[in-house]
Design a protein around this motif. Sequence first.
Motif, PDB file in Angstrom:
ATOM      1  N   PRO A  90       0.810  -1.214   0.000  1.00  0.00           N
ATOM      2  CA  PRO A  90       0.000   0.000   0.000  1.00  0.00           C
ATOM      3  C   PRO A  90       0.850   1.273   0.000  1.00  0.00           C
ATOM      4  CG  PRO A  90      -0.869  -1.570   1.565  1.00  0.00           C
ATOM      5  CD  PRO A  90       0.460  -2.108   1.093  1.00  0.00           C
ATOM      6  N   GLY A  91       0.482   2.223  -0.849  1.00  0.00           N
ATOM      7  CA  GLY A  91       1.205   3.487  -0.959  1.00  0.00           C
ATOM      8  C   GLY A  91       2.408   3.437  -1.873  1.00  0.00           C
ATOM      9  N   HIS A  92       2.889   2.233  -2.202  1.00  0.00           N
ATOM     10  CA  HIS A  92       4.072   2.100  -3.055  1.00  0.00           C
ATOM     11  C   HIS A  92       3.767   1.423  -4.380  1.00  0.00           C
ATOM     12  CE1 HIS A  92       6.733   3.535   0.072  1.00  0.00           C
ATOM     13  NE2 HIS A  92       6.080   2.751   0.915  1.00  0.00           N
ATOM     14  N   SER A  93       2.705   0.663  -4.418  1.00  0.00           N
ATOM     15  CA  SER A  93       2.347  -0.015  -5.665  1.00  0.00           C
ATOM     16  C   SER A  93       0.833  -0.139  -5.745  1.00  0.00           C
ATOM     17  CB  SER A  93       3.010  -1.393  -5.758  1.00  0.00           C
ATOM     18  OG  SER A  93       2.608  -2.225  -4.687  1.00  0.00           O
ATOM     19  N   GLY A  94       0.362  -0.284  -6.964  1.00  0.00           N
ATOM     20  CA  GLY A  94      -1.056  -0.435  -7.208  1.00  0.00           C
ATOM     21  C   GLY A  94      -1.251  -1.329  -8.420  1.00  0.00           C
ATOM     22  N   ILE A  95      -2.466  -1.406  -8.913  1.00  0.00           N
ATOM     23  CA  ILE A  95      -2.780  -2.263 -10.054  1.00  0.00           C
ATOM     24  C   ILE A  95      -3.434  -1.414 -11.135  1.00  0.00           C
ATOM     25  CG2 ILE A  95      -4.105  -4.254 -10.853  1.00  0.00           C
ATOM     26  CD1 ILE A  95      -3.978  -5.206  -7.874  1.00  0.00           C
ATOM     27  N   GLY A  96      -2.934  -1.560 -12.345  1.00  0.00           N
ATOM     28  CA  GLY A  96      -3.535  -0.908 -13.500  1.00  0.00           C
ATOM     29  C   GLY A  96      -4.171  -1.958 -14.387  1.00  0.00           C
ATOM     30  N   ILE A  97      -5.356  -1.668 -14.882  1.00  0.00           N
ATOM     31  CA  ILE A  97      -6.058  -2.584 -15.789  1.00  0.00           C
ATOM     32  C   ILE A  97      -6.504  -1.775 -16.997  1.00  0.00           C
ATOM     33  CG2 ILE A  97      -8.073  -4.071 -16.093  1.00  0.00           C
ATOM     34  CD1 ILE A  97      -7.855  -4.686 -13.071  1.00  0.00           C
ATOM     35  N   ASP A  98      -6.120  -2.244 -18.180  1.00  0.00           N
ATOM     36  CA  ASP A  98      -6.485  -1.579 -19.430  1.00  0.00           C
ATOM     37  C   ASP A  98      -7.477  -2.450 -20.194  1.00  0.00           C
ATOM     38  OD1 ASP A  98      -4.702   0.398 -18.771  1.00  0.00           O
ATOM     39  OD2 ASP A  98      -3.157  -0.230 -20.192  1.00  0.00           O
ATOM     40  N   ILE A  99      -8.587  -1.853 -20.594  1.00  0.00           N
ATOM     41  CA  ILE A  99      -9.591  -2.556 -21.393  1.00  0.00           C
ATOM     42  C   ILE A  99      -9.384  -2.156 -22.853  1.00  0.00           C
ATOM     43  CG2 ILE A  99     -12.051  -2.842 -21.845  1.00  0.00           C
ATOM     44  CD1 ILE A  99     -12.488  -2.050 -18.871  1.00  0.00           C
ATOM     45  N   HIS A 100      -9.080  -3.142 -23.683  1.00  0.00           N
ATOM     46  CA  HIS A 100      -8.893  -2.942 -25.117  1.00  0.00           C
ATOM     47  C   HIS A 100     -10.019  -3.678 -25.859  1.00  0.00           C
ATOM     48  CE1 HIS A 100      -4.881  -1.239 -24.574  1.00  0.00           C
ATOM     49  NE2 HIS A 100      -4.685  -2.172 -23.670  1.00  0.00           N
ATOM     50  N   PRO A 101     -10.230  -3.369 -27.144  1.00  0.00           N
ATOM     51  CA  PRO A 101     -11.298  -4.067 -27.875  1.00  0.00           C
ATOM     52  C   PRO A 101     -11.159  -5.594 -27.867  1.00  0.00           C
ATOM     53  CG  PRO A 101     -10.572  -2.171 -29.128  1.00  0.00           C
ATOM     54  CD  PRO A 101      -9.637  -2.309 -27.951  1.00  0.00           C
ATOM     55  N   GLU A 102      -9.923  -6.105 -27.829  1.00  0.00           N
ATOM     56  CA  GLU A 102      -9.715  -7.553 -27.910  1.00  0.00           C
ATOM     57  C   GLU A 102      -9.150  -8.184 -26.637  1.00  0.00           C
ATOM     58  OE1 GLU A 102     -10.742  -9.344 -30.510  1.00  0.00           O
ATOM     59  OE2 GLU A 102     -11.458  -7.482 -31.405  1.00  0.00           O
ATOM     60  N   SER A 103      -8.855  -7.372 -25.606  1.00  0.00           N
ATOM     61  CA  SER A 103      -8.221  -7.952 -24.414  1.00  0.00           C
ATOM     62  C   SER A 103      -8.413  -7.062 -23.193  1.00  0.00           C
ATOM     63  CB  SER A 103      -6.724  -8.155 -24.663  1.00  0.00           C
ATOM     64  OG  SER A 103      -6.087  -6.900 -24.821  1.00  0.00           O
ATOM     65  N   ILE A 104      -8.117  -7.650 -22.029  1.00  0.00           N
ATOM     66  CA  ILE A 104      -8.040  -6.925 -20.766  1.00  0.00           C
ATOM     67  C   ILE A 104      -6.646  -7.197 -20.223  1.00  0.00           C
ATOM     68  CG2 ILE A 104      -8.941  -6.685 -18.428  1.00  0.00           C
ATOM     69  CD1 ILE A 104     -11.603  -7.788 -19.465  1.00  0.00           C
ATOM     70  N   ASP A 105      -5.845  -6.153 -20.094  1.00  0.00           N
ATOM     71  CA  ASP A 105      -4.460  -6.291 -19.638  1.00  0.00           C
ATOM     72  C   ASP A 105      -4.313  -5.718 -18.234  1.00  0.00           C
ATOM     73  OD1 ASP A 105      -3.838  -7.253 -22.202  1.00  0.00           O
ATOM     74  OD2 ASP A 105      -3.445  -5.220 -22.925  1.00  0.00           O
TER      75      ASP A 105
END
Length: 119
Positions: A90-105
């Motif tokens: 916590p406070g040093h890292s997090g999670i990024g999620i990208d929604i693309h037309p063909e995938s979720i990264d």
Amino acid sequence: MSHDGCRARTRSPITRIVPDLRITNFDLMERQVHVKVVDEADEAVLTAQRSIVRGGDLTWRGVFERAETYTITVSLRYGASSTTRHSIVPGHSGIGIDIHPESIDSYRLRGEKRPSHDA
């Protein structure tokens, strides 16, 4: 003090605040997203259903209270679903999620280290 009565001030260094969870929609249309985050004890720490416009994002802070591994499930209405596991400090890292037309990264967000000032 200067002759106009203002005291010279120094600015603090700019530091980037790392969100706990950020979901960005790179799809070509608005998406309905269901998010569930579960900790190591299999307790849900976040459950949300939101709409994200094209090019928009959702950001949460204060989701991760302890350094541990979390399971994140993102489901799109009329679309794909993705489940990932990430170790978070916590406070040093997090999670990024990208929604693309063909995938979720998904990927780990890292904060910048604050510069140390020797006195």
